[in-house]
Design a protein around this motif. Structure first.
Motif, PDB file in Angstrom:
ATOM      1  N   CYS A 105      75.066  37.040  49.392  1.00 24.88           N
ATOM      2  CA  CYS A 105      75.670  35.710  49.368  1.00 24.88           C
ATOM      3  C   CYS A 105      75.427  35.104  47.995  1.00 24.88           C
ATOM      4  O   CYS A 105      74.305  34.719  47.671  1.00 24.88           O
ATOM      5  CB  CYS A 105      75.059  34.850  50.467  1.00 24.88           C
ATOM      6  SG  CYS A 105      75.745  33.201  50.547  1.00 24.88           S
ATOM      7  N   GLU A 108      79.169  38.892  58.658  1.00 26.26           N
ATOM      8  CA  GLU A 108      79.992  38.380  59.752  1.00 26.26           C
ATOM      9  C   GLU A 108      81.446  38.452  59.329  1.00 26.26           C
ATOM     10  O   GLU A 108      81.757  38.800  58.193  1.00 26.26           O
ATOM     11  CB  GLU A 108      79.607  36.927  60.064  1.00 26.26           C
ATOM     12  CG  GLU A 108      78.167  36.739  60.477  1.00 26.26           C
ATOM     13  CD  GLU A 108      77.766  35.275  60.559  1.00 26.26           C
ATOM     14  OE1 GLU A 108      78.618  34.401  60.272  1.00 26.26           O
ATOM     15  OE2 GLU A 108      76.608  35.007  60.886  1.00 26.26           O
ATOM     16  N   ASP A 109      82.338  38.098  60.240  1.00 25.75           N
ATOM     17  CA  ASP A 109      83.756  38.056  59.879  1.00 25.75           C
ATOM     18  C   ASP A 109      83.967  37.015  58.785  1.00 25.75           C
ATOM     19  O   ASP A 109      83.458  35.898  58.868  1.00 25.75           O
ATOM     20  CB  ASP A 109      84.618  37.694  61.095  1.00 25.75           C
ATOM     21  CG  ASP A 109      84.632  38.802  62.129  1.00 25.75           C
ATOM     22  OD1 ASP A 109      84.334  39.958  61.761  1.00 25.75           O
ATOM     23  OD2 ASP A 109      84.936  38.512  63.301  1.00 25.75           O
ATOM     24  N   ASN A 110      84.695  37.384  57.761  1.00 26.50           N
ATOM     25  CA  ASN A 110      85.050  36.501  56.645  1.00 26.50           C
ATOM     26  C   ASN A 110      83.840  35.972  55.867  1.00 26.50           C
ATOM     27  O   ASN A 110      83.911  34.901  55.280  1.00 26.50           O
ATOM     28  CB  ASN A 110      85.890  35.315  57.136  1.00 26.50           C
ATOM     29  CG  ASN A 110      87.180  35.762  57.766  1.00 26.50           C
ATOM     30  OD1 ASN A 110      87.785  36.731  57.320  1.00 26.50           O
ATOM     31  ND2 ASN A 110      87.596  35.072  58.809  1.00 26.50           N
ATOM     32  N   SER A 111      82.744  36.707  55.870  1.00 28.41           N
ATOM     33  CA  SER A 111      81.551  36.263  55.143  1.00 28.41           C
ATOM     34  C   SER A 111      81.838  36.080  53.661  1.00 28.41           C
ATOM     35  O   SER A 111      81.442  35.081  53.059  1.00 28.41           O
ATOM     36  CB  SER A 111      80.412  37.266  55.309  1.00 28.41           C
ATOM     37  OG  SER A 111      79.994  37.337  56.633  1.00 28.41           O
ATOM     38  N   HIS A 112      82.529  37.049  53.076  1.00 27.76           N
ATOM     39  CA  HIS A 112      82.812  36.982  51.643  1.00 27.76           C
ATOM     40  C   HIS A 112      83.732  35.798  51.326  1.00 27.76           C
ATOM     41  O   HIS A 112      83.505  35.093  50.341  1.00 27.76           O
ATOM     42  CB  HIS A 112      83.444  38.287  51.154  1.00 27.76           C
ATOM     43  CG  HIS A 112      82.571  39.484  51.376  1.00 27.76           C
ATOM     44  ND1 HIS A 112      81.423  39.698  50.659  1.00 27.76           N
ATOM     45  CD2 HIS A 112      82.672  40.519  52.247  1.00 27.76           C
ATOM     46  CE1 HIS A 112      80.847  40.808  51.069  1.00 27.76           C
ATOM     47  NE2 HIS A 112      81.583  41.328  52.040  1.00 27.76           N
ATOM     48  N   ALA A 113      84.727  35.581  52.153  1.00 24.73           N
ATOM     49  CA  ALA A 113      85.655  34.465  51.928  1.00 24.73           C
ATOM     50  C   ALA A 113      84.939  33.122  52.074  1.00 24.73           C
ATOM     51  O   ALA A 113      85.173  32.200  51.287  1.00 24.73           O
ATOM     52  CB  ALA A 113      86.820  34.551  52.905  1.00 24.73           C
ATOM     53  N   LYS A 114      84.061  33.013  53.060  1.00 25.68           N
ATOM     54  CA  LYS A 114      83.305  31.775  53.253  1.00 25.68           C
ATOM     55  C   LYS A 114      82.380  31.515  52.067  1.00 25.68           C
ATOM     56  O   LYS A 114      82.234  30.373  51.624  1.00 25.68           O
ATOM     57  CB  LYS A 114      82.489  31.840  54.541  1.00 25.68           C
ATOM     58  CG  LYS A 114      83.323  31.768  55.795  1.00 25.68           C
ATOM     59  CD  LYS A 114      82.452  31.901  57.023  1.00 25.68           C
ATOM     60  CE  LYS A 114      83.282  31.942  58.296  1.00 25.68           C
ATOM     61  NZ  LYS A 114      82.438  32.150  59.489  1.00 25.68           N
ATOM     62  N   ASP A 115      81.761  32.578  51.553  1.00 27.98           N
ATOM     63  CA  ASP A 115      80.878  32.440  50.399  1.00 27.98           C
ATOM     64  C   ASP A 115      81.660  31.995  49.171  1.00 27.98           C
ATOM     65  O   ASP A 115      81.217  31.105  48.435  1.00 27.98           O
ATOM     66  CB  ASP A 115      80.155  33.761  50.126  1.00 27.98           C
ATOM     67  CG  ASP A 115      79.146  33.656  49.010  1.00 27.98           C
ATOM     68  OD1 ASP A 115      78.433  32.633  48.942  1.00 27.98           O
ATOM     69  OD2 ASP A 115      79.051  34.605  48.207  1.00 27.98           O
ATOM     70  N   GLN A 116      82.812  32.578  48.953  1.00 29.10           N
ATOM     71  CA  GLN A 116      83.646  32.193  47.816  1.00 29.10           C
ATOM     72  C   GLN A 116      84.099  30.741  47.948  1.00 29.10           C
ATOM     73  O   GLN A 116      84.122  30.001  46.956  1.00 29.10           O
ATOM     74  CB  GLN A 116      84.878  33.102  47.709  1.00 29.10           C
ATOM     75  CG  GLN A 116      84.553  34.513  47.292  1.00 29.10           C
ATOM     76  CD  GLN A 116      83.910  34.573  45.920  1.00 29.10           C
ATOM     77  OE1 GLN A 116      84.382  33.943  44.988  1.00 29.10           O
ATOM     78  NE2 GLN A 116      82.841  35.315  45.815  1.00 29.10           N
ATOM     79  N   GLU A 117      84.445  30.344  49.149  1.00 28.67           N
ATOM     80  CA  GLU A 117      84.885  28.964  49.383  1.00 28.67           C
ATOM     81  C   GLU A 117      83.737  27.982  49.153  1.00 28.67           C
ATOM     82  O   GLU A 117      83.932  26.910  48.581  1.00 28.67           O
ATOM     83  CB  GLU A 117      85.441  28.815  50.806  1.00 28.67           C
ATOM     84  CG  GLU A 117      86.249  27.572  51.011  1.00 28.67           C
ATOM     85  CD  GLU A 117      87.458  27.471  50.095  1.00 28.67           C
ATOM     86  OE1 GLU A 117      87.750  26.341  49.648  1.00 28.67           O
ATOM     87  OE2 GLU A 117      88.103  28.496  49.807  1.00 28.67           O
TER      88      GLU A 117
END
Length: 137
Positions: free
Chosen positions: A51, A61-70
């Motif tokens: 992270c 988790e699902d969409n972990s990378h996208a959530k981190d980028q956001e």
């Protein structure tokens, strides 16, 4: 005197926003690097991911990378807007934050993780867990 001060304030916004852009560029460069991609690939093997916004390993988790980028983008937009509003003083603070996040305020855990084999080659799950335990110690 007032028009010169106003012009100086407006001109100060430009370097502050440019420094915020540098934050974003350095982040994108790091995330796109082969070492970072290899790290994420290895950590995904054991259902974890790096992270970047928290500088630690978290469960995948699902969409972990996208959530981190956001989360990174949101904090960067807030910080960049605040520093742009502050003009030249904001530029100085922004440069201080950029310098510290790039050189000074890197945790030992992060240094160990990025210096480990996690970033260089494919590893087995047991090797990954062993390296993570070594890095945490």
């Amino acid at each position: 005197m007032a028009p010169e001060m106003a012009a100086s304030y407006i001109v100060g916004i430009v370097p502050s926003l440019a420094t915020t852009g540098a934050h974003y560029w350095f982040h994108k460069k790091k995330v796109a690097s082969s070492a970072f991609q290899q790290l994420q690939k290895n950590l995904a093997t054991v259902q974890k991911y790096w992270c970047e916004s928290q500088s630690r390993v978290l469960p995948l988790e699902d969409n972990s990378h996208a959530k981190d980028q956001e989360a990174f983008k949101t904090s960067l937009y807030v910080m960049g807007s605040l520093f742009a509003f502050m003009s030249w003083v904001g530029f100085m603070f922004n440069m201080l934050v950029l310098l510290s996040t790039r050189k000074i305020a890197i945790s030992r855990f992060e240094q160990k993780v990025f210096a480990s084999e996690l970033c260089t080659k494919n590893l087995s799950a047991t090797e990954i867990e062993s390296i993570l335990k070594d890095c945490e110690a």
